[in-house]
Design a protein around this motif. Structure first.
Motif, short mmCIF file in Angstrom:
data_model
loop_
_atom_site.label_atom_id
_atom_site.label_comp_id
_atom_site.label_asym_id
_atom_site.label_seq_id
_atom_site.Cartn_x
_atom_site.Cartn_y
_atom_site.Cartn_z
N GLY A 67 37.50 -57.39 108.33
CA GLY A 67 36.59 -58.25 107.59
C GLY A 67 35.67 -59.08 108.45
O GLY A 67 34.93 -59.92 107.94
N PHE A 90 41.03 -59.42 98.11
CA PHE A 90 40.83 -58.65 99.33
C PHE A 90 42.15 -58.12 99.82
O PHE A 90 43.17 -58.80 99.71
N ARG A 92 43.59 -56.08 103.43
CA ARG A 92 43.33 -55.50 104.75
C ARG A 92 44.28 -54.32 104.89
O ARG A 92 45.47 -54.45 104.64
N MET A 151 41.95 -60.47 103.64
CA MET A 151 41.13 -59.69 104.57
C MET A 151 40.57 -60.56 105.67
O MET A 151 40.37 -60.13 106.76
#
Length: 158
Positions: A67, A90, A92, A151
């Motif tokens: 990000g 979000f 990751r 993220m």
């Protein structure tokens, strides 16, 4: 509506099809890209579309390997996330998914914009094609389930 398919091979073609896809979303937007570097999520036009979508009760899910590009280059997008944090999530990707190199946007499980490889602009947009969404949607849900929350790792608390 009748299914429409628009192939593209350039950055401009990708940007054009993404700009056509985002406003079609009413309920969900699911986005995956290694880093969202070329998506212009911080642009004013994209910000306006996403704000309308989120204000109307839409849900935005993003998954990425990294990000940092958004943290550095998209302050407008970070403000949008702060304003609509309850509707934006979000994830990751885990290390085991870092080899994934495709890139796609799924809107309401009816519309799709995808690049076959994130290093290239060759791809296609499919509008009003729910049958075309099944495989990318399954792929996104798998990525989502195998990715970790959060993220960004900066002071914004995202």
């Amino acid at each position: 509506m009748e299914r429409q398919v628009f192939p593209f091979t350039t950055r401009g073609g990708f940007v054009e099809q993404l700009a056509a896809c985002l406003p079609r979303a009413e309920h969900t937007l699911r986005l995956f890209d290694p880093d969202f570097a070329i998506w212009d999520l911080g642009g004013s036009a994209t910000d306006a579309v996403l704000r309308r979508f989120l204000k109307a009760g839409g849900r935005l899910q993003l998954a990425a390997h990294d990000g940092r590009v958004l943290e550095r280059e998209a302050p407008r997008f970070l403000r949008l996330v702060k304003d609509y944090g309850h509707a934006v999530e979000f994830r990751r990707t885990s290390q085991s998914l870092r080899q994934l190199t495709d890139s796609f946007c799924i809107a309401d499980e009816r519309h799709l914009v995808r690049r076959f490889h994130s290093d290239h602009f060759r791809g296609e947009a499919v509008f009003d094609g729910p049958a075309d969404i099944n495989t990318p949607l399954e792929r996104f849900l798998t990525i989502w389930d195998e990715s970790g929350a959060g993220m960004f790792a900066n002071s914004t608390g995202l």
